[in-house]
Scaffold this motif. Structure first.
Motif, PDB file in Angstrom:
ATOM      1  N   GLY A 182       0.981  -1.254   0.194  1.00 43.14           N
ATOM      2  CA  GLY A 182      -0.097  -0.098   0.100  1.00 43.14           C
ATOM      3  C   GLY A 182       0.978   1.295   0.101  1.00 43.14           C
ATOM      4  O   GLY A 182       0.426   2.218   0.589  1.00 43.14           O
ATOM      5  N   VAL A 183       2.162   1.043  -0.361  1.00 42.79           N
ATOM      6  CA  VAL A 183       2.947   2.373  -0.723  1.00 42.79           C
ATOM      7  C   VAL A 183       2.508   3.436  -1.657  1.00 42.79           C
ATOM      8  O   VAL A 183       1.645   3.010  -2.425  1.00 42.79           O
ATOM      9  CB  VAL A 183       4.388   2.131  -1.084  1.00 42.79           C
ATOM     10  N   SER A 184       2.445   4.890  -1.330  1.00 46.56           N
ATOM     11  CA  SER A 184       1.626   5.534  -2.139  1.00 46.56           C
ATOM     12  C   SER A 184       2.535   5.611  -3.468  1.00 46.56           C
ATOM     13  O   SER A 184       3.457   5.507  -3.690  1.00 46.56           O
ATOM     14  CB  SER A 184       1.680   6.869  -1.589  1.00 46.56           C
ATOM     15  N   GLY A 185       1.693   5.974  -4.381  1.00 48.28           N
ATOM     16  CA  GLY A 185       2.374   6.196  -5.899  1.00 48.28           C
ATOM     17  C   GLY A 185       3.026   7.019  -5.916  1.00 48.28           C
ATOM     18  O   GLY A 185       4.185   7.010  -6.690  1.00 48.28           O
ATOM     19  N   MET A 186       2.853   8.131  -5.283  1.00 47.57           N
ATOM     20  CA  MET A 186       3.810   9.405  -5.052  1.00 47.57           C
ATOM     21  C   MET A 186       5.250   8.825  -4.719  1.00 47.57           C
ATOM     22  O   MET A 186       6.222   9.358  -5.242  1.00 47.57           O
ATOM     23  CB  MET A 186       3.316  10.475  -4.341  1.00 47.57           C
ATOM     24  N   ALA A 187       5.099   8.087  -3.506  1.00 46.85           N
ATOM     25  CA  ALA A 187       6.428   7.423  -3.126  1.00 46.85           C
ATOM     26  C   ALA A 187       7.325   6.749  -3.986  1.00 46.85           C
ATOM     27  O   ALA A 187       8.516   6.816  -4.159  1.00 46.85           O
ATOM     28  CB  ALA A 187       6.264   6.975  -1.725  1.00 46.85           C
ATOM     29  N   ASP A 188       6.597   5.882  -4.981  1.00 45.98           N
ATOM     30  CA  ASP A 188       7.170   5.085  -5.547  1.00 45.98           C
ATOM     31  C   ASP A 188       7.941   6.051  -6.860  1.00 45.98           C
ATOM     32  O   ASP A 188       8.977   5.707  -7.172  1.00 45.98           O
ATOM     33  CB  ASP A 188       6.260   4.274  -6.323  1.00 45.98           C
TER      34      ASP A 188
ATOM     35  N   PRO B 165      -8.024   1.186  -0.388  1.00 44.99           N
ATOM     36  CA  PRO B 165      -6.965   0.011  -0.406  1.00 44.99           C
ATOM     37  C   PRO B 165      -5.677   0.339   0.755  1.00 44.99           C
ATOM     38  O   PRO B 165      -5.336  -0.837   1.400  1.00 44.99           O
ATOM     39  CB  PRO B 165      -6.231   0.261  -1.711  1.00 44.99           C
ATOM     40  N   PRO B 166      -5.390   1.585   1.218  1.00 44.43           N
ATOM     41  CA  PRO B 166      -4.267   1.723   2.101  1.00 44.43           C
ATOM     42  C   PRO B 166      -4.651   1.166   3.516  1.00 44.43           C
ATOM     43  O   PRO B 166      -3.996   0.459   4.138  1.00 44.43           O
ATOM     44  CB  PRO B 166      -4.123   3.186   2.247  1.00 44.43           C
ATOM     45  N   ALA B 167      -5.808   1.363   3.786  1.00 47.54           N
ATOM     46  CA  ALA B 167      -6.535   0.916   5.177  1.00 47.54           C
ATOM     47  C   ALA B 167      -6.194  -0.476   5.307  1.00 47.54           C
ATOM     48  O   ALA B 167      -6.008  -1.296   6.105  1.00 47.54           O
ATOM     49  CB  ALA B 167      -7.811   1.577   5.493  1.00 47.54           C
ATOM     50  N   ALA B 168      -7.182  -1.167   4.205  1.00 49.62           N
ATOM     51  CA  ALA B 168      -6.796  -2.698   4.094  1.00 49.62           C
ATOM     52  C   ALA B 168      -5.684  -3.431   3.924  1.00 49.62           C
ATOM     53  O   ALA B 168      -5.470  -4.210   4.721  1.00 49.62           O
ATOM     54  CB  ALA B 168      -7.816  -2.957   2.917  1.00 49.62           C
ATOM     55  N   LYS B 169      -4.759  -2.748   3.218  1.00 51.34           N
ATOM     56  CA  LYS B 169      -3.648  -3.342   3.059  1.00 51.34           C
ATOM     57  C   LYS B 169      -2.653  -3.064   4.168  1.00 51.34           C
ATOM     58  O   LYS B 169      -1.861  -4.066   4.337  1.00 51.34           O
ATOM     59  CB  LYS B 169      -2.706  -2.629   1.748  1.00 51.34           C
ATOM     60  N   ALA B 170      -2.877  -2.154   5.028  1.00 47.70           N
ATOM     61  CA  ALA B 170      -2.115  -1.959   6.150  1.00 47.70           C
ATOM     62  C   ALA B 170      -2.478  -3.032   7.087  1.00 47.70           C
ATOM     63  O   ALA B 170      -1.486  -3.713   8.053  1.00 47.70           O
ATOM     64  CB  ALA B 170      -2.143  -0.808   6.654  1.00 47.70           C
ATOM     65  N   LEU B 171      -3.354  -3.932   7.087  1.00 51.35           N
ATOM     66  CA  LEU B 171      -3.936  -5.041   7.924  1.00 51.35           C
ATOM     67  C   LEU B 171      -3.572  -6.244   7.514  1.00 51.35           C
ATOM     68  O   LEU B 171      -3.519  -7.248   8.508  1.00 51.35           O
ATOM     69  CB  LEU B 171      -5.342  -4.813   8.263  1.00 51.35           C
TER      70      LEU B 171
ATOM     71  N   ARG C 297     -12.573  -3.440   6.402  1.00 56.30           N
ATOM     72  CA  ARG C 297     -12.060  -2.234   5.343  1.00 56.30           C
ATOM     73  C   ARG C 297     -12.228  -2.909   3.958  1.00 56.30           C
ATOM     74  O   ARG C 297     -11.663  -3.958   3.643  1.00 56.30           O
ATOM     75  CB  ARG C 297     -10.733  -1.758   5.431  1.00 56.30           C
ATOM     76  N   ASP C 298     -12.694  -1.914   3.036  1.00 52.40           N
ATOM     77  CA  ASP C 298     -12.993  -2.415   1.440  1.00 52.40           C
ATOM     78  C   ASP C 298     -11.560  -2.374   0.799  1.00 52.40           C
ATOM     79  O   ASP C 298     -11.058  -1.094   0.681  1.00 52.40           O
ATOM     80  CB  ASP C 298     -13.981  -1.240   0.969  1.00 52.40           C
ATOM     81  N   VAL C 299     -11.282  -3.560   0.442  1.00 56.77           N
ATOM     82  CA  VAL C 299      -9.751  -3.601  -0.222  1.00 56.77           C
ATOM     83  C   VAL C 299      -9.914  -2.711  -1.568  1.00 56.77           C
ATOM     84  O   VAL C 299      -8.518  -2.291  -1.791  1.00 56.77           O
ATOM     85  CB  VAL C 299      -9.579  -5.212  -0.709  1.00 56.77           C
ATOM     86  N   TRP C 300     -11.027  -2.703  -2.172  1.00 57.20           N
ATOM     87  CA  TRP C 300     -10.863  -1.937  -3.549  1.00 57.20           C
ATOM     88  C   TRP C 300     -11.260  -0.408  -3.413  1.00 57.20           C
ATOM     89  O   TRP C 300     -11.180   0.303  -4.370  1.00 57.20           O
ATOM     90  CB  TRP C 300     -11.746  -2.802  -4.522  1.00 57.20           C
ATOM     91  N   ASN C 301     -12.154  -0.141  -2.444  1.00 59.97           N
ATOM     92  CA  ASN C 301     -12.412   1.478  -2.371  1.00 59.97           C
ATOM     93  C   ASN C 301     -11.271   2.019  -1.221  1.00 59.97           C
ATOM     94  O   ASN C 301     -11.361   3.362  -1.161  1.00 59.97           O
ATOM     95  CB  ASN C 301     -13.722   1.638  -1.724  1.00 59.97           C
TER      96      ASN C 301
END
Lengths: 530, 267
Positions: free
Chosen positions: A371-377, B81-87, B75-79
């Motif tokens: 979930g790294v931000s696209g801007m960081a990439d 993503p950052p919140a879901a991916k962190a878990l 957390r919705d993976v596709w709406n």
């Protein structure tokens, strides 16, 4: 075995075309160019049939000698060698390199460059249809000549790939690649230098002389066989035919050596284990953020992945050629041209950043999943590229200005290299999120290209360079105006830096957002085994 | 906190609703629903090409579904993503790693991308490398690792940010028995402390001995799901699975005719 491998190549080509519309587009464009070039060459070769034999001899030897060098250069610097049929894939089969060779060789010729070269070479038969002996000589020349082109390119790319993948020879190979570029510059220079006289008779004399010289080099041996037959020295023709055959044999054996190497130890795992040094400098250079992490990782890759080294070589060769060409030529070389040569690197910088994401291959999943931000990439890749290429650009700028003795040009050259370089970084950040170019997969030869890969990366390079120039127009205009108003040069530096900063800012932002919205699609594209 | 939790039902660790994915003509996943409660060791089993990897890719944000939704702990993976991916901690199958880094560098890289503080990365990676038996090879490039070692460093990368849900695609493939037991111990401890594991496998014995619940995926759909005992329904998991998949042993068809040429050495 030959039929099996050639059949495999055709099947792979057909399936590739079926899978992607762009492959078909690339093939059609390639075909159009190929047909055009073949027809043009045929017209010339047929016309030469009616020219005096010695003129035809000089022109054909020079032309086909250049064609041979072109194969070598284009494979090393632009297109790579066609490895649609990857020799390493045969590693598990109980077949020695010796038996694979003929099939792989023929399969390598199937494609626009191979077929076009064969057709053009066949035109030689028309040129030399003067008497039965010359016709026979030409007929022998065609297959041997085409084989020389193709084998020379293949052997050179395998040799460099091998060298770049081993730590001991890597730096040596990179230097050799640069020197190779420089020596091509010298050769071009020698010809242009000599042709300055501009009188037809002088030009003709030079043509004869270069034709004769090239005819005695490995790239010209085979092409000068029919010429020597026609001009009337059959003994020399036979000698050259023997030399050409020996050269082919050497190339064939050298290629077999590299082929056996890739059959027993694919480049991917060289058999030796590599240990890294802890506490790398690369990490301390950048901030402790995800972007910094990406930058330091890419920096390590510039050092450890031969594909990045080949990329540096690719963008640095052109300016080196220009500088050497212009400076060696004391009488006629243009010193300002040499001084401006480093601008080339800045222009091509965009394409380097663009390609970066494709080099990751399917490993890009790590960026997607964390979930790294696209801007960081985007920012991370731009930082790493700037750290690697920045010093090269600065050193080259200083060196080019000093060597050319045009110290007063320093400010304008600096304005262009820095301005266009920064803009290039920004353009690359955006372009890399929009299109992903087919690149050789990780761990493979940096010169490996499948059909259409070369064209796609050329198109990408052209597009990012064009965009860099458009955004750099204010700077460029100021640089031109500074010819009359000297102080504008300093304004050009400021404008260059400002427009570069803006380009990076928006390139990172827009590109980053685009990436975030399309991570899965981008991942699919960069993991595709083209 | 406890009051809150008893008021509101805890969201499932993984909740997939009506996932659909097709590649050209071929439909890989057709309307798949799956719910994994928190604290489970969940196995996803199915024959080759059943859509396990495609399903897990859509659950982890690696592959965009044609239709359907995926939720990780609500957390919705596709709406979002950052919140879901962190878990989530993820170990995909068949994708490369950044293999020009050493094992230790790769671990630190993933940690930094995840925003784990530097000192935590240092201590956690030493512990992970030790626990997975990679300590002595930590400074070698990942490209030189064996298949099993690559799996293990991938697992370490999935764990470095202490996720609440682990999604592992074929985590035991190519892993030797000793390391396999090490990984099982890690996973059991992780689940005991409240984490959730979803792993795919086609080794029934492994799933039977490790997981407490599972789902059988065939042809892009869930054929059976529930606790181990519910799915087994009195049979061995192997037998039950073969029945569900509709397996007809090749030897039943014509006894000795099948692959007859393979039986005698022809050389």
């Amino acid at each position: 075995m030959v039929a099996v491998i050639v059949g495999l190549k055709l099947t792979l080509l057909r399936n590739g075309l079926r899978r992607s519309v762009w492959r078909i587009v690339a093939l059609v464009i390639g075909l159009v160019y190929g047909v055009g070039i073949v027809l043009g060459c045929w017209a010339g070769l047929v016309a030469l049939r009616f020219a005096p034999a010695d003129l035809a001899a000089a022109v054909t030897v020079l032309g086909f000698g250049l064609l041979t060098v072109g194969w070598l250069l284009m494979s090393l610097l632009v297109f790579g060698s066609d490895e649609t049929v990857d020799p390493a894939k045969f590693a598990l089969l109980p077949v020695p390199a010796r038996r694979l060779q003929p099939g792989l060789f023929l399969a390598g010729l199937i494609g626009v460059p191979g077929i076009a070269t064969t057709l053009i070479a066949a035109g030689l038969i028309a040129t030399w249809s003067r008497n039965p002996v010359t016709v026979v000589a030409a007929v022998i020349t065609v297959p041997l000549g085409v084989a020389t082109c193709s084998l020379l390119a293949r052997t050179a790319t395998s040799a460099f790939a091998q060298a770049l993948s081993s730590r001991r020879f890597r730096d040596f190979a990179a230097v050799a690649l640069a020197l190779f570029g420089a020596s091509i510059g010298l050769a071009i220079n020698a010809v242009t230098n000599a042709s300055r006289g501009f009188e037809p008779t002088v030009l003709l004399a030079i043509l004869h002389r270069t034709g004769e010289v090239i005819g005695w080099t490995p790239i010209g041996w085979i092409w000068s066989v029919p010429a020597e037959t026609a001009v009337g020295s059959p003994v020399i023709a036979v000698v050259k035919l023997l030399l050409a055959a020996a050269f082919l044999a050497v190339l064939w054996l050298a290629w077999r050596y590299f082929l056996s190497g890739s059959l027993t130890s694919p480049l991917e795992s060289g058999g030796r284990t590599r240990t890294t040094v802890r506490g790398n400098l690369a990490e301390r250079l950048f901030p402790d953020t995800p972007a910094g992490a990406i930058a330091s990782r890419v920096l390590l890759y510039w050092r450890r992945d031969p594909r990045y080294l080949a990329a540096i070589g690719g963008i640095c060769v052109a300016p080196i050629i220009v500088i050497v060409t212009q400076l060696i030529n004391v009488d006629h070389g243009s010193r300002p041209v040499a001084a401006f040569a480093p601008v080339f690197i800045s222009l091509l910088l965009g394409s380097v950043v663009t390609t970066d994401i494709s080099y990751d291959g399917s490993a890009l999943w790590i960026h997607v999943v964390t979930g790294v931000s696209g801007m960081a990439d985007r920012a991370g890749r731009a930082m790493a590229t700037a750290v690697v290429i920045g010093p090269i650009v600065v050193i080259m700028t200083v060196a080019a200005v000093l060597l050319s003795g045009e110290a007063h040009l320093f400010s304008v050259v600096l304005a262009l290299t820095i301005g266009l370089g920064l803009i290039g970084l920004g353009v690359g950040c955006w372009a890399g999120s929009v299109w992903q170019v087919p690149v050789p997969p990780p761990g493979q030869s940096p010169f490996q290209r499948n059909n259409s890969g070369g064209l796609a990366s050329l198109a990408s390079m052209g597009a990012s360079t064009g965009l860099t120039v458009i955004i750099g127009l204010p700077t460029i205009v100021l640089v031109i105006l500074s010819y009359w108003f000297g102080w504008l040069a300093y304004l050009a530096i400021v404008v260059g830096i400002v427009s570069g900063a803006l380009a990076i800012r928006y390139g990172v932002r827009i590109g980053g957002r685009r990436l975030e919205a399309r991570w899965p699609e981008v991942l699919t594209r960069v993991s595709a085994k083209t | 906190m406890t009051l809150y939790a008893s008021d509101q039902p805890r969201p499932p660790a993984l909740d997939l609703r009506g996932l659909v994915k097709s590649f050209g003509q071929k439909v890989a996943v057709r309307g798949l629903d799956l719910r994994v409660e928190q604290g489970r060791m969940f196995g996803l089993v199915g024959p080759n090409g059943a859509g396990k990897t495609t399903t897990l890719s859509m659950a982890t944000g690696l592959l965009r579904p044609d239709a359907g939704e995926a939720y990780v702990l609500g957390r919705d993976v596709w709406n979002d993503p950052p919140a879901a991916k962190a878990l989530m901690g993820v170990l995909p199958d068949g994708l490369r790693l950044f293999d020009r880094l050493s094992g230790r560098e790769l671990l630190r890289y993933v940690g930094r991308l995840r925003g784990v503080p530097a000192d935590a990365i240092a201590t956690r990676s030493e512990e992970l490398l030790d626990a997975l038996g990679l300590a002595s090879d930590a400074d070698q490039l990942v490209v030189d690792y064996s298949a099993g070692m690559t799996k293990k460093i991938g697992l370490a990368c999935a764990l470095i940010h202490a996720p609440r849900l682990l999604i592992l695609d074929e985590p035991f493939e190519a892993v030797d028995p000793v390391s396999g037991e090490g990984i099982r111990t890690i996973l059991r401890g992780y689940v005991a402390s409240g984490g959730t594991v979803v792993l795919s496998s086609h080794v029934m014995e492994l799933v039977e001995s490790l997981c407490d619940s599972l789902a059988v995926v065939v042809d892009g759909q869930i054929l059976a799901a529930g606790t181990l005992d519910e799915v087994r329904a009195g049979e061995s998991l192997q037998q039950r699975f073969l029945n569900l998949v509709g397996f007809r042993s090749a030897t039943h068809a014509g006894e000795s005719e099948v692959l007859a040429w393979l039986r005698s050495s022809s050389v």
